[in-house]
Design an enzyme around this catalytic site. Structure first.
Site, PDB file in Angstrom:
ATOM      1  N   GLY A  14     -48.123 -42.243 -15.626  1.00 49.80           N
ATOM      2  CA  GLY A  14     -48.457 -41.907 -17.001  1.00 49.80           C
ATOM      3  C   GLY A  14     -49.175 -43.004 -17.751  1.00 49.80           C
ATOM      4  N   ASN A  16     -51.947 -42.896 -19.356  1.00 44.75           N
ATOM      5  CA  ASN A  16     -52.392 -42.410 -20.663  1.00 44.75           C
ATOM      6  C   ASN A  16     -51.220 -42.262 -21.624  1.00 44.75           C
ATOM      7  OD1 ASN A  16     -55.311 -41.971 -20.974  1.00 44.75           O
ATOM      8  ND2 ASN A  16     -55.093 -40.732 -19.126  1.00 44.75           N
ATOM      9  N   LEU A  95     -49.985 -24.816 -16.067  1.00 43.33           N
ATOM     10  CA  LEU A  95     -49.217 -24.089 -17.069  1.00 43.33           C
ATOM     11  C   LEU A  95     -49.737 -22.659 -17.174  1.00 43.33           C
ATOM     12  CD1 LEU A  95     -49.142 -26.910 -19.754  1.00 43.33           C
ATOM     13  CD2 LEU A  95     -47.247 -26.197 -18.280  1.00 43.33           C
ATOM     14  N   HIS A 111     -59.252 -35.037 -19.599  1.00 41.06           N
ATOM     15  CA  HIS A 111     -59.869 -34.722 -18.311  1.00 41.06           C
ATOM     16  C   HIS A 111     -60.957 -35.757 -18.025  1.00 41.06           C
ATOM     17  CE1 HIS A 111     -61.155 -32.235 -14.961  1.00 41.06           C
ATOM     18  NE2 HIS A 111     -62.401 -32.387 -15.364  1.00 41.06           N
ATOM     19  N   GLU A 145     -57.565 -21.007 -19.408  1.00 34.90           N
ATOM     20  CA  GLU A 145     -58.510 -21.308 -18.342  1.00 34.90           C
ATOM     21  C   GLU A 145     -58.458 -22.803 -18.032  1.00 34.90           C
ATOM     22  OE1 GLU A 145     -59.294 -19.866 -21.245  1.00 34.90           O
ATOM     23  OE2 GLU A 145     -59.369 -17.776 -20.558  1.00 34.90           O
ATOM     24  N   GLU A 176     -60.443 -43.493 -21.177  1.00 33.41           N
ATOM     25  CA  GLU A 176     -59.373 -42.534 -21.472  1.00 33.41           C
ATOM     26  C   GLU A 176     -58.325 -43.166 -22.372  1.00 33.41           C
ATOM     27  OE1 GLU A 176     -57.701 -40.507 -18.068  1.00 33.41           O
ATOM     28  OE2 GLU A 176     -59.586 -40.669 -16.978  1.00 33.41           O
TER      29      GLU A 176
END
Length: 219
Positions: A14, A16, A95, A111, A145, A176
């Site tokens: 983790g 981020n 999910l 992403h 999506e 990021e």
């Protein structure tokens, strides 16, 4: 204004999540990381969260017969904890549409590409092989999506001629760690408005906030 209560989902270290936690230590940051949740009881990031005084919670997907049961337990926990926003940070479970729609406009993801380009997996290899000169990373609202949803912030990273996928990934990861806290700050400060599939920023602190956001030491 009360701070937005946030849960961060992880499956491993983790990194981020760690950048979000560090940003939240600023007294003026408008969000509070209330919980770090993982589907993996061995996730290294759980130790970091605990050492920083953040509640951790494990909901192991292997303990449930169906994905719906797994997600129902996640929702039960989040609602009991008063969570207002979810930040996905290397959460390695897809999910369902039902879960995403239940939490619509309350889930953020990061992403490692400039969406809508290079959705899915093996992003860095595909970016290099495509001959693109630039790639980057994107923070966006989650939709059912894959890797879809209104874009909040992006950072541009050049693709160098000698780049390998690992080298490119490392440079993108640095960005990021900059734009995820930026995006969360904007959302928590109620400066983000969604219009269709677009995000508009109200009263940005700087003109380029949440736009294509190349971050350099000189910037």
């Amino acid at each position: 204004m009360a701070k937005l209560k946030v849960a961060v989902f992880i499956s491993s270290r983790g990194s981020n999540m760690q950048s979000l936690v560090r940003a939240s230590h600023d007294a003026d940051f408008p969000a509070e990381i209330v919980s770090v949740l993982s589907n993996n009881p061995e996730a290294a990031g759980l130790k970091f969260a605990a050492e920083n005084g953040i509640a951790t919670h494990v909901i192991d997907h292997r303990d449930f017969e169906t994905r719906a049961d797994f997600e129902a337990e996640i929702t039960r926990y989040l609602e009991s904890a008063g969570i207002e926003l979810i930040c996905l940070a290397g959460f390695m479970r897809l999910l369902t549409a039902d879960f995403v729609n239940h939490w619509r406009d309350r889930i953020l993801n990061i992403h490692p590409s400039l969406l809508p380009a290079f959705k899915g997996l093996h992003v860095h290899e595909r970016a290099i092989e495509s001959g693109a000169r630039f790639t980057g990373c994107t923070v966006h609202y989650v939709r059912p999506e894959m890797d879809d949803g209104p874009i909040i912030a992006q950072a541009v990273v050049p693709i160098l001629q000698e780049d390998t996928a690992d080298a490119l990934a490392a440079r993108i990861l640095e960005q990021e760690h900059l734009i995820y806290p930026l995006a969360l700050k904007l959302v928590a400060a109620r400066q983000v408005k969604i219009h269709g599939n677009r995000v508009l920023i109200e009263n940005p602190d700087e003109p380029r906030a949440a736009m294509i956001y190349p971050h350099t030491e000189e910037a």
